[in-house]
Design an enzyme around this catalytic site. Structure first.
Site, PDB file in Angstrom:
ATOM      1  N   LYS A 107       0.853  -1.189   0.000  1.00  0.00           N
ATOM      2  CA  LYS A 107       0.000   0.000   0.000  1.00  0.00           C
ATOM      3  C   LYS A 107       0.887   1.236   0.000  1.00  0.00           C
ATOM      4  O   LYS A 107       1.780   1.364   0.847  1.00  0.00           O
ATOM      5  CB  LYS A 107      -0.911   0.031   1.235  1.00  0.00           C
ATOM      6  CG  LYS A 107      -1.880  -1.131   1.340  1.00  0.00           C
ATOM      7  CD  LYS A 107      -2.837  -0.954   2.497  1.00  0.00           C
ATOM      8  CE  LYS A 107      -2.153  -0.945   3.856  1.00  0.00           C
ATOM      9  NZ  LYS A 107      -1.574  -2.246   4.242  1.00  0.00           N
TER      10      LYS A 107
ATOM     11  N   CYS B  27      -2.649   1.521  -9.166  1.00  0.00           N
ATOM     12  CA  CYS B  27      -3.046   0.108  -9.093  1.00  0.00           C
ATOM     13  C   CYS B  27      -4.505  -0.144  -9.452  1.00  0.00           C
ATOM     14  O   CYS B  27      -4.797  -0.799 -10.451  1.00  0.00           O
ATOM     15  CB  CYS B  27      -2.751  -0.445  -7.704  1.00  0.00           C
ATOM     16  SG  CYS B  27      -0.989  -0.491  -7.294  1.00  0.00           S
TER      17      CYS B  27
ATOM     18  N   ARG C 230      -1.288   9.838  -9.984  1.00  0.00           N
ATOM     19  CA  ARG C 230      -1.793   9.071 -11.123  1.00  0.00           C
ATOM     20  C   ARG C 230      -3.274   8.741 -10.928  1.00  0.00           C
ATOM     21  O   ARG C 230      -3.670   8.194  -9.913  1.00  0.00           O
ATOM     22  CB  ARG C 230      -0.983   7.779 -11.298  1.00  0.00           C
ATOM     23  CG  ARG C 230       0.387   8.010 -11.891  1.00  0.00           C
ATOM     24  CD  ARG C 230       1.218   6.749 -11.925  1.00  0.00           C
ATOM     25  NE  ARG C 230       1.671   6.367 -10.587  1.00  0.00           N
ATOM     26  CZ  ARG C 230       2.499   5.341 -10.359  1.00  0.00           C
ATOM     27  NH1 ARG C 230       2.945   4.609 -11.354  1.00  0.00           N
ATOM     28  NH2 ARG C 230       2.872   5.068  -9.121  1.00  0.00           N
TER      29      ARG C 230
END
Length: 442
Positions: free
Chosen positions: A157, A266, A334
């Site tokens: 994480k 992710c 992102r």
């Protein structure tokens, strides 16, 4: 053990530093010479709590080195970790060009047995492609050298990556060779002391496990956001609903916080890639598609609320933005909800004054100099001459602000809270107009 890690980005750097911390001899390889020069000079290209100190310590101890020499990397380690990026291609599938380029290089330079470890997030079947790429190079050299390809997905994480690596929930090892499994058990033994965290399986199952984990977490977030949008129309408070359902141990409290959508490197990428994999095998993954669609719409919720409040006329207005990173304790922007919001505001004639504890340099890199975006030195500076405050990231520093100072600095006492940091009744009693996510009729 001698370990080579190809890719010195987020995954590669954290992996290298943590493996070096327990005594391994690590060589990180990256074709970006500027990044290697930065690392060798003691700099860090990303923000991750504690990573700078960990890298510096292991460089000083001689256990962690960086190079752009690919041949040196292949010659160095028994373990060849591939930790390069797999960005989404135009059709949403994972771009494996960087992974296969590393595989090709390993086949080009290897002279003895190597264990090639896919640490990058890759679609099912990638290990076969890596194996083929290495074999093609070996055959072109007329060499017959044994090697194994392993899937060892990361579950880090952002903001807690070091702790996740040093104290993992599980270590997934996908291999078809029992000997390789035992070698990886030995490698991970320092992180496996008080109970067995190794989950051993076949390669394809390991590759799917990574995508499945991220897709399930993304699904929980999108489901809660769907409920939050319903709660607004029903006059219910999603925060009370969250507490009510989270008390059920079958559901739990993790990843059921409604907000303005998920982002990062992710969840968006992996949901897309898994959906693309489903298409390739002729399966209609309706739920995955819905998860992505709900999230894309959720990223627009804050703008819709702002636009509605100001009667769809944002021209000449300025908005304070608290939070640019997609989540706290990272500088990663992102697919961040802040980008969707700010770009929509700019398109409609508004300007933004933004503050983030860590992502300011990243914002400069993405947007450069623009009159539409002012990057401020403090959250309170961002409020000056702003028509409203919009909270996008739940940094701790935003949780207990000086409300009187906020009201004084804003042109109008209006707060759009994309992370439900405040209680509506309390904020309203202090003279603010408050909009949360799923907090009843707002």
């Amino acid at each position: 053990m001698k370990i080579s890690i190809f890719g010195s980005g987020y995954v590669g750097l954290v992996t290298g530093a943590c493996l070096a911390e327990v005594g391994n001899d690590i060589l990180c390889v990256d074709i970006d010479k500027n990044k290697i020069d930065l690392l060798n000079s003691g700099g860090i290209p990303i923000f991750e709590p504690g990573l700078d100190k960990l890298v510096k310590h292991n460089i000083e101890q001689g256990r962690l080195r960086f190079t752009s020499d690919i041949q040196e990397g292949v010659e160095h380690g028994l373990f060849q970790f591939i930790a390069v990026g797999t960005p989404p291609d135009e059709d949403g599938s994972a771009d494996l060009s960087h992974v296969l380029a590393v595989a090709k290089s390993i086949g080009e330079y290897m002279e003895s047995y190597r264990i090639i470890v896919n640490k990058s997030t890759v679609p099912v079947g990638t290990a076969d492609k890596v194996k083929e790429a290495v074999s093609v190079e070996l055959n072109s050299r007329g060499k017959q050298i044994e090697f194994d390809v392993v899937s060892n997905p990361e579950f880090l994480k952002e903001g807690a990556a070091i702790d996740d690596f040093m104290k993992p929930d599980r270590v997934v090892i996908g291999t078809d060779n029992p000997r390789t499994t035992e070698l990886l058990r030995e490698l991970y033994s320092p992180f496996n002391r008080n109970r067995d965290r190794i989950v051993s399986m076949d390669v394809r199952s390991a590759e799917l496990t990574k995508y499945a984990a991220n897709a399930i977490l993304a699904t929980k977030i999108s489901f809660m956001n769907e409920l939050a949008n319903m709660a607004e129309k029903l006059g219910a408070d999603i925060e009370q609903v969250r507490l009510g359902i989270g008390a059920d141990p079958r559901i739990g409290y993790k990843f059921i916080y409604p907000g303005c959508g998920y982002g990062g490197s992710c969840f968006p990428k992996d949901v897309q890639a898994l959906e693309r994999t489903a298409n390739e095998i002729g399966y209609n993954a309706e739920l995955l598609r819905a998860v992505e669609n709900v999230n894309n719409k959720q990223k627009e919720r804050l703008f819709d609320k702002v636009s509605t409040h100001f009667q769809h006329d944002l021209s000449g207005k300025t908005f304070a933005i608290w939070g640019l990173a997609f989540k706290p304790n990272t500088d990663d922007m992102r697919a961040a909800p802040s980008r969707t919001l700010m770009e929509a505001l700019w398109k409609n004639g508004a300007k933004t004054n933004a503050y983030d504890p860590e992502a300011m340099d990243e914002a400069r890199r993405i947007y450069g100099k623009t009159n539409s975006l002012k990057l401020c030195k403090s959250p309170y500076e961002a409020l000056e001459n702003s028509d409203a405050l919009i909270i996008v990231t739940e940094w701790s520093v935003f949780r207990s602000p000086d409300m009187e100072r906020i009201k004084k600095n804003l042109k109008q006492p209006v707060i759009f809270d994309g992370r439900n940091l405040f209680e509506p009744k309390q904020i309203s009693s202090e003279g603010f107009i408050y909009y949360g996510i799923g907090r009843g009729n707002n």
